[in-house]
Motif scaffolding. Structure first.
Motif, mmCIF file in Angstrom:
data_model
loop_
_atom_site.group_PDB
_atom_site.id
_atom_site.type_symbol
_atom_site.label_atom_id
_atom_site.label_comp_id
_atom_site.label_asym_id
_atom_site.label_seq_id
_atom_site.Cartn_x
_atom_site.Cartn_y
_atom_site.Cartn_z
ATOM 1 N N THR A 39 0.874 -1.173 0.000
ATOM 2 C CA THR A 39 0.000 0.000 0.000
ATOM 3 C C THR A 39 0.911 1.223 0.000
ATOM 4 O O THR A 39 2.133 1.101 -0.074
ATOM 5 C CB THR A 39 -0.924 0.021 1.224
ATOM 6 N N LYS A 40 0.324 2.392 0.138
ATOM 7 C CA LYS A 40 1.131 3.609 0.170
ATOM 8 C C LYS A 40 2.046 3.625 1.388
ATOM 9 O O LYS A 40 3.168 4.128 1.345
ATOM 10 C CB LYS A 40 0.211 4.830 0.173
ATOM 11 N N GLU A 41 1.567 3.046 2.493
ATOM 12 C CA GLU A 41 2.317 3.113 3.750
ATOM 13 C C GLU A 41 3.214 1.899 3.976
ATOM 14 O O GLU A 41 4.296 2.021 4.560
ATOM 15 C CB GLU A 41 1.351 3.226 4.947
ATOM 16 N N ASN A 42 2.808 0.716 3.519
ATOM 17 C CA ASN A 42 3.521 -0.515 3.867
ATOM 18 C C ASN A 42 3.819 -1.346 2.632
ATOM 19 O O ASN A 42 3.122 -1.247 1.600
ATOM 20 C CB ASN A 42 2.693 -1.357 4.856
ATOM 21 N N CYS A 43 4.842 -2.199 2.768
ATOM 22 C CA CYS A 43 5.206 -3.111 1.680
ATOM 23 C C CYS A 43 5.712 -4.413 2.284
ATOM 24 O O CYS A 43 6.558 -4.403 3.187
ATOM 25 C CB CYS A 43 6.283 -2.492 0.784
ATOM 26 N N THR A 44 5.184 -5.514 1.787
ATOM 27 C CA THR A 44 5.618 -6.834 2.221
ATOM 28 C C THR A 44 6.195 -7.582 1.028
ATOM 29 O O THR A 44 5.529 -7.724 -0.005
ATOM 30 C CB THR A 44 4.451 -7.636 2.818
ATOM 31 N N GLU A 45 7.422 -8.048 1.163
ATOM 32 C CA GLU A 45 8.090 -8.818 0.122
ATOM 33 C C GLU A 45 8.358 -10.226 0.637
ATOM 34 O O GLU A 45 8.930 -10.398 1.707
ATOM 35 C CB GLU A 45 9.398 -8.148 -0.297
ATOM 36 N N LYS A 46 7.924 -11.236 -0.125
ATOM 37 C CA LYS A 46 8.082 -12.613 0.315
ATOM 38 C C LYS A 46 8.508 -13.489 -0.855
ATOM 39 O O LYS A 46 8.065 -13.281 -1.993
ATOM 40 C CB LYS A 46 6.765 -13.161 0.889
ATOM 41 N N GLU A 47 9.366 -14.459 -0.559
ATOM 42 C CA GLU A 47 9.645 -15.527 -1.512
ATOM 43 C C GLU A 47 8.856 -16.742 -1.066
ATOM 44 O O GLU A 47 9.140 -17.333 -0.027
ATOM 45 C CB GLU A 47 11.142 -15.839 -1.576
ATOM 46 N N LEU A 48 7.863 -17.109 -1.854
ATOM 47 C CA LEU A 48 6.931 -18.158 -1.459
ATOM 48 C C LEU A 48 7.557 -19.532 -1.669
ATOM 49 O O LEU A 48 8.303 -19.767 -2.620
ATOM 50 C CB LEU A 48 5.645 -18.033 -2.276
ATOM 51 N N GLN A 49 7.234 -20.435 -0.784
ATOM 52 C CA GLN A 49 7.769 -21.786 -0.844
ATOM 53 C C GLN A 49 6.872 -22.734 -1.634
ATOM 54 O O GLN A 49 7.315 -23.786 -2.076
ATOM 55 C CB GLN A 49 7.974 -22.331 0.581
ATOM 56 N N SER A 50 5.624 -22.376 -1.791
ATOM 57 C CA SER A 50 4.685 -23.219 -2.542
ATOM 58 C C SER A 50 3.641 -22.331 -3.200
ATOM 59 O O SER A 50 3.428 -21.189 -2.793
ATOM 60 C CB SER A 50 4.002 -24.243 -1.625
ATOM 61 N N ILE A 51 3.001 -22.874 -4.208
ATOM 62 C CA ILE A 51 1.995 -22.102 -4.931
ATOM 63 C C ILE A 51 0.789 -21.804 -4.057
ATOM 64 O O ILE A 51 0.094 -20.803 -4.243
ATOM 65 C CB ILE A 51 1.578 -22.865 -6.219
ATOM 66 N N GLU A 52 0.542 -22.646 -3.072
ATOM 67 C CA GLU A 52 -0.621 -22.440 -2.192
ATOM 68 C C GLU A 52 -0.487 -21.168 -1.355
ATOM 69 O O GLU A 52 -1.496 -20.565 -0.975
ATOM 70 C CB GLU A 52 -0.804 -23.645 -1.273
ATOM 71 N N GLU A 53 0.742 -20.738 -1.076
ATOM 72 C CA GLU A 53 0.937 -19.525 -0.282
ATOM 73 C C GLU A 53 0.454 -18.273 -1.008
ATOM 74 O O GLU A 53 0.190 -17.246 -0.382
ATOM 75 C CB GLU A 53 2.416 -19.364 0.077
ATOM 76 N N SER A 54 0.341 -18.361 -2.341
ATOM 77 C CA SER A 54 -0.110 -17.199 -3.098
ATOM 78 C C SER A 54 -1.618 -16.995 -3.034
ATOM 79 O O SER A 54 -2.117 -15.928 -3.395
ATOM 80 C CB SER A 54 0.303 -17.347 -4.566
ATOM 81 N N PHE A 55 -2.336 -18.013 -2.560
ATOM 82 C CA PHE A 55 -3.790 -17.911 -2.559
ATOM 83 C C PHE A 55 -4.295 -16.834 -1.608
ATOM 84 O O PHE A 55 -5.386 -16.302 -1.783
ATOM 85 C CB PHE A 55 -4.414 -19.259 -2.197
#
Length: 355
Positions: A39-55
């Motif tokens: 968002t304008k205030e926050n940012c989360t960066e992740k390297e996902l371990q499985s496709i299910e985490e993207s859901f």
């Protein structure tokens, strides 16, 4: 960054429409999933371990960029498509890497296919397919292999540089497409340098033995670039004219800027294409001029030795009663006449500027 060249294979005939079958080279690299949720205030960066985490990002109110590297993992891509309600024909096009740049409009998302160009370690242009799906609050990108031209965009998202954190997902799509188009300039510049260097070699006479083969390789490179770039103009035209609520009116101005850049690239391609087509004519003309120079030298040499051969032939007939045969200085006189003829012809050819 240097990467292995990706070889293409054709789609198998007779498959059921909507079959998700990868048509590229099977890679042993693992599936790489990276997610930016911001968002304008926050940012989360992740390297996902499985496709299910993207859901978990499907119903997020923030903007999500999910990047998938590895199109040969078709089962995971199908799971992602099912979760995001992506049409089977779109999933088929994502893993079929022989797609022409295009845009398809659906009720809840837009599907865009582009070609990312780069030079590999063999100095050969490689065209890698990149697919985009633009949803209400998300952008999905699908790449054949790890490594791309989006590092600057990742940095802007992490550190809230520019407008990307303050805009919606359509602006994120713009920045990603803009990065690919900007990279075209680098490819075109390298190609232009290769053409100009080759042209300089032809003019300076430093022609390689396999020059015609090199010209053919340049032709193939420019045609590959042209096939990747020219259809993109139609894609941007359709984006500008579409009535989807996924792309806001204020973002269309930025897409028009990409179109202007693309026109500039296209003009350079046309110029370089004409230069390549003229290289073969220049090469053949240079070869012809060299051959003419050789023939001129041989002709002059023959012209000089014709009268000398004539004189030597007469006095080599060995008749007993030929004039001057008994002369004490006849041999030296003949030599003197032959030398004078030789010098006289050289002077004449020099005066005519044939030498």
């Amino acid at each position: 960054m240097p990467r292995k060249r990706i070889y293409r294979s054709k789609k198998k005939l007779g498959q059921i429409p909507g079959s998700v079958v990868y048509t590229g080279e099977r890679s042993k690299s693992k599936l790489v999933l990276e997610a930016f949720d911001y968002t304008k205030e926050n940012c989360t960066e992740k390297e996902l371990q499985s496709i299910e985490e993207s859901f978990e990002f499907v119903h997020s109110d923030s903007v999500t960029w999910l990047n998938i590297n590895g199109l040969n993992y078709v089962n995971d891509i199908e799971k992602l498509g099912t979760n995001y309600n992506i049409h089977p024909l779109v999933m088929e096009d994502i893993v079929n890497i022989a797609q022409r740049p295009k845009i398809d409009e659906y009720d809840d998302y837009l599907f865009v296919v582009l070609k990312m160009l780069y030079y590999d370690e063999f100095k050969t242009i490689v065209s890698e397919q990149v697919s985009f799906i633009l949803g209400k609050n998300y952008v999905l990108t699908f790449q054949e292999a790890e490594g791309d031209v989006f590092d600057a965009i990742r940095d802007r998202i992490r550190h809230a540089k520019g407008r990307v954190r303050t805009m919606d997902a359509d602006y994120l799509l713009y920045t990603l497409i803009d990065a690919i188009v900007d990279h075209y300039f680098g490819v075109i510049e390298v190609l232009g340098d290769k053409i100009e260097d080759f042209e300089t070699k032809i003019f300076s006479g430093q022609i390689e033995e396999d020059a015609s083969r090199s010209i053919q390789e340049l032709k193939r490179e420019i045609l590959r670039v042209r096939r990747a770039i020219f259809p993109l103009r139609e894609v941007l035209n359709r984006i500008e004219k579409n009535e989807s609520n996924l792309i806001h009116a204020k973002t269309l101005t930025y897409f028009r800027d990409i179109y202007d850049h693309l026109i500039q690239v296209s003009e350079n391609i046309d110029i370089y294409r004409e230069m390549i087509w003229s290289l073969m004519d220049m090469y053949m003309t240079t070869i012809s001029n060299k051959m003419n120079e050789v023939m001129k030298v041989l002709t002059i040499m023959a012209s000089i030795f014709i009268p000398l051969t004539f004189i030597a032939g007469i006095y080599g007939m060995n008749f007993q009663y030929m004039p001057e045969l008994q002369s004490k200085y006849g041999y030296f006189v003949v030599w003197g006449v032959m030398v004078l003829i030789f010098l006289g012809l050289l002077y004449y050819f020099k005066r005519k500027k044939w030498l």
